[in-house]
Design an enzyme around this catalytic site. Structure first.
Site, PDB file in Angstrom:
ATOM      1  N   CYS A 134      21.416  23.649  20.215  1.00 15.80           N
ATOM      2  CA  CYS A 134      21.878  24.698  19.282  1.00 15.80           C
ATOM      3  C   CYS A 134      21.118  26.010  19.444  1.00 15.80           C
ATOM      4  O   CYS A 134      21.543  27.038  18.911  1.00 15.80           O
ATOM      5  CB  CYS A 134      21.751  24.211  17.849  1.00 15.80           C
ATOM      6  SG  CYS A 134      22.572  22.638  17.602  1.00 15.80           S
ATOM      7  N   HIS A 149      21.926  29.739  12.916  1.00 15.27           N
ATOM      8  CA  HIS A 149      22.764  28.680  13.501  1.00 15.27           C
ATOM      9  C   HIS A 149      23.428  27.937  12.347  1.00 15.27           C
ATOM     10  O   HIS A 149      22.795  27.624  11.332  1.00 15.27           O
ATOM     11  CB  HIS A 149      21.897  27.736  14.334  1.00 15.27           C
ATOM     12  CG  HIS A 149      22.600  26.456  14.654  1.00 15.27           C
ATOM     13  ND1 HIS A 149      23.847  26.433  15.224  1.00 15.27           N
ATOM     14  CD2 HIS A 149      22.237  25.153  14.450  1.00 15.27           C
ATOM     15  CE1 HIS A 149      24.229  25.169  15.367  1.00 15.27           C
ATOM     16  NE2 HIS A 149      23.272  24.375  14.910  1.00 15.27           N
ATOM     17  N   ASN A 187      29.564  22.751  12.700  1.00 22.08           N
ATOM     18  CA  ASN A 187      28.445  23.022  13.604  1.00 22.08           C
ATOM     19  C   ASN A 187      28.974  23.044  15.043  1.00 22.08           C
ATOM     20  O   ASN A 187      29.415  22.023  15.555  1.00 22.08           O
ATOM     21  CB  ASN A 187      27.393  21.920  13.427  1.00 22.08           C
ATOM     22  CG  ASN A 187      26.188  22.085  14.325  1.00 22.08           C
ATOM     23  OD1 ASN A 187      26.196  22.901  15.254  1.00 22.08           O
ATOM     24  ND2 ASN A 187      25.156  21.314  14.063  1.00 22.08           N
TER      25      ASN A 187
HETATM   26  O1  UT7 Z   1      22.607  21.572  14.818  1.00 23.18           O
HETATM   27  C1  UT7 Z   1      21.455  20.872  15.137  1.00 23.18           C
HETATM   28  C2  UT7 Z   1      20.604  20.639  13.975  1.00 23.18           C
HETATM   29  N1  UT7 Z   1      21.259  19.769  13.035  1.00 23.18           N
HETATM   30  C3  UT7 Z   1      20.948  19.865  11.772  1.00 23.18           C
HETATM   31  O2  UT7 Z   1      20.173  20.718  11.427  1.00 23.18           O
HETATM   32  C4  UT7 Z   1      21.513  18.862  10.797  1.00 23.18           C
HETATM   33  C5  UT7 Z   1      20.469  18.487   9.795  1.00 23.18           C
HETATM   34  N2  UT7 Z   1      20.831  17.452   8.871  1.00 23.18           N
HETATM   35  C6  UT7 Z   1      21.786  17.567   7.930  1.00 23.18           C
HETATM   36  O3  UT7 Z   1      22.485  18.563   7.889  1.00 23.18           O
HETATM   37  C7  UT7 Z   1      21.938  16.481   6.902  1.00 23.18           C
HETATM   38  O4  UT7 Z   1      20.848  15.598   6.991  1.00 23.18           O
HETATM   39  C8  UT7 Z   1      23.265  15.686   6.999  1.00 23.18           C
HETATM   40  C9  UT7 Z   1      24.416  16.556   6.569  1.00 23.18           C
HETATM   41  C10 UT7 Z   1      23.466  15.199   8.423  1.00 23.18           C
HETATM   42  C11 UT7 Z   1      23.217  14.472   6.053  1.00 23.18           C
HETATM   43  O5  UT7 Z   1      22.940  14.893   4.736  1.00 23.18           O
HETATM   44  P1  UT7 Z   1      21.825  14.156   3.867  1.00 23.18           P
HETATM   45  O6  UT7 Z   1      21.804  14.816   2.580  1.00 23.18           O
HETATM   46  O7  UT7 Z   1      20.562  14.177   4.677  1.00 23.18           O
HETATM   47  O8  UT7 Z   1      22.435  12.732   3.690  1.00 23.18           O
HETATM   48  P2  UT7 Z   1      21.891  11.300   4.163  1.00 23.18           P
HETATM   49  O9  UT7 Z   1      22.005  11.166   5.641  1.00 23.18           O
HETATM   50  O10 UT7 Z   1      20.550  11.076   3.559  1.00 23.18           O
HETATM   51  O11 UT7 Z   1      22.919  10.359   3.458  1.00 23.18           O
HETATM   52  C12 UT7 Z   1      23.009  10.268   2.039  1.00 23.18           C
HETATM   53  C13 UT7 Z   1      24.071   9.225   1.700  1.00 23.18           C
HETATM   54  C14 UT7 Z   1      23.869   7.908   2.437  1.00 23.18           C
HETATM   55  O12 UT7 Z   1      24.255   6.864   1.577  1.00 23.18           O
HETATM   56  P3  UT7 Z   1      23.145   5.999   0.799  1.00 23.18           P
HETATM   57  O13 UT7 Z   1      22.251   5.439   1.871  1.00 23.18           O
HETATM   58  O14 UT7 Z   1      22.433   6.987  -0.068  1.00 23.18           O
HETATM   59  O15 UT7 Z   1      23.974   5.000   0.096  1.00 23.18           O
HETATM   60  C15 UT7 Z   1      24.838   7.994   3.580  1.00 23.18           C
HETATM   61  O16 UT7 Z   1      25.261   6.737   4.029  1.00 23.18           O
HETATM   62  O17 UT7 Z   1      25.364   9.723   2.100  1.00 23.18           O
HETATM   63  C16 UT7 Z   1      25.976   8.740   2.950  1.00 23.18           C
HETATM   64  N3  UT7 Z   1      26.801   9.467   3.930  1.00 23.18           N
HETATM   65  C17 UT7 Z   1      28.075   9.803   3.720  1.00 23.18           C
HETATM   66  N4  UT7 Z   1      28.896   9.618   2.690  1.00 23.18           N
HETATM   67  C18 UT7 Z   1      30.149  10.102   2.782  1.00 23.18           C
HETATM   68  C19 UT7 Z   1      26.421   9.903   5.165  1.00 23.18           C
HETATM   69  N5  UT7 Z   1      27.454  10.529   5.764  1.00 23.18           N
HETATM   70  C20 UT7 Z   1      28.478  10.482   4.887  1.00 23.18           C
HETATM   71  C21 UT7 Z   1      29.798  10.961   4.938  1.00 23.18           C
HETATM   72  N6  UT7 Z   1      30.597  10.748   3.855  1.00 23.18           N
HETATM   73  N7  UT7 Z   1      30.295  11.618   5.997  1.00 23.18           N
END
Ligand code: UT7
Length: 329
Positions: A112, A256, A286
């Site tokens: 990125c 980004h 993204n």
């Molecule tokens: O471009 C390169 C750099 N990339 C980035 O900078 C991305 C950085 N990371 C992020 O943007 C975020 O971490 C994400 C958007 C990828 C994820 O958000 P989060 O707030 O960190 O969520 P999480 O991964 O901690 O997941 C929270 C919950 C989980 O459920 P439990 O374990 O709390 O029951 C996931 O299983 O949300 C669940 N979950 C979803 N639910 C519905 C994960 N993906 C989804 C989804 N739909 N698509």
């Protein structure tokens, strides 16, 4: 002499994939995607389109806007992690299509941060050899849909396809260059938290690697999130300090577009109000190396930037790679 931005260009494929569409593919919902990422829809390239096709459209628009032909371009650098092939490079393919016979061309892989890294290289070449490099074309282009696991809800809701191009020109005019300051970083120690495990020489494609979904983006989102905010704020601040520019003097911040929550966490820490931070993640998701160029071209075409405006670019991505660059438009 001085180096200026002669023109910008961008391109996104026609097909829109909405959050509602994704609800039919994996267990997710519009509300989760919007509130956790800011994404409403993303563009997906057609099966016939490869990254060089997206890049070609963005570069063609930049050349058209500048009123020059491909023949006048001295170098082309393509920031991408989704090249058409391992080789020849996307830059070589683009050179042929643009008729840029005199240009030397290559791809730069910095995920990125690809556009910022490419701009740094282009600017350095032009500064060192002003007679040799009059026009250098820099393009961030990605077909991320080709390395997205469409069965994994953790990642498939995030990514999209597109391309953004910037044409730099060495002019006879005296004055400040368009690149005022930059601060780029790498930390290979974190390589495992954001990567594509298979398909390279470490793990060539096998039946097993395909079955294990190893040819797709793997990301530890939470870890990446935390590192991204601190890294972009640090680089952004250091660039402003080096340039002797206050946050008030910055017309626009173009981060980004990885997650609206990351962007909205970075802005206040840089001392720049939200309304001066450019965001189009809601429409494109993204797009990795393409995202900053897509934003910049949109802002330019919407008349949001005037000559002399300071624009702060910040990026973060796999590698890990990150950085910031202050441009004077
Ligand atoms: O471009 C390169 C750099 N990339 C980035 O900078 C991305 C950085 N990371 C992020 O943007 C975020 O971490 C994400 C958007 C990828 C994820 O958000 P989060 O707030 O960190 O969520 P999480 O991964 O901690 O997941 C929270 C919950 C989980 O459920 P439990 O374990 O709390 O029951 C996931 O299983 O949300 C669940 N979950 C979803 N639910 C519905 C994960 N993906 C989804 C989804 N739909 N698509």
């Amino acid at each position: 002499m001085s180096i200026r931005i002669a023109a910008t260009g961008s391109y996104v494929p026609e097909r829109i994939l909405s959050n509602a569409d994704l609800e039919k593919m994996v267990e997710t919902n519009d509300e989760w995607i919007r509130t956790r990422t800011g994404i409403e829809e993303r563009r997906i390239a057609s099966p016939e389109q490869a990254t060089s096709d997206l890049a070609y459209e963005a570069c063609r628009k930049a050349l058209e806007t500048a009123g020059i032909s491909g023949k006048e371009v001295d170098a082309i650098i393509v920031g991408t992690i989704t090249p058409d092939f391992v080789f020849p490079s996307t830059g070589c393919i683009l050179q042929h299509r643009l008729g840029a016979e005199g240009a030397f061309c290559f791809d730069l892989e910095a995920a990125c941060s690809g556009l910022l890294y490419s701009l740094e290289v282009a600017y350095s070449l032009m500064k060192t050899h002003p007679k040799k490099y009059k026009y250098v074309l820099v393009c961030g282009a990605e077909k991320l849909s080709s390395i997205t696991d469409w069965t994994n809800r953790n990642t498939c809701v995030l990514f999209g396809d597109g391309a953004g191009a910037i044409l730099l020109e060495n002019t006879e005019e005296d004055g400040p260059d368009c690149v005022i300051a930059s601060d780029l970083h790498t930390d290979g120690g974190y390589g495992d938290i954001l990567k594509m495990p298979a398909g390279g020489s470490r793990m060539p494609a096998t039946k097993e690697s395909l079955e294990a979904h190893l040819h797709f983006i793997h990301m530890e989102g939470k870890e990446v999130f935390k590192l991204a905010v601190n890294a972009m704020v640090g680089a952004g601040k250091s660039v402003l300090e080096e340039a002797g520019i206050t946050p008030d003097e910055v017309k626009m911040v173009i981060p980004h577009q990885a997650n609206s929550r990351i962007i909205l966490a970075v802005a206040p820490r840089l001392g720049v109000p939200e309304e001066r931070v450019y965001m189009n993640i809601n429409r494109y998701g993204n797009t990795s190396a393409a995202s900053i160029g897509l934003c910049l071209d949109e802002a330019v075409r919407a008349g949001k930037l005037a000559k002399g405006d300071y624009v702060l670019l910040t990026a973060f991505g796999g590698g890990l790679t990150w950085g910031a660059m202050l441009l004077r438009f």
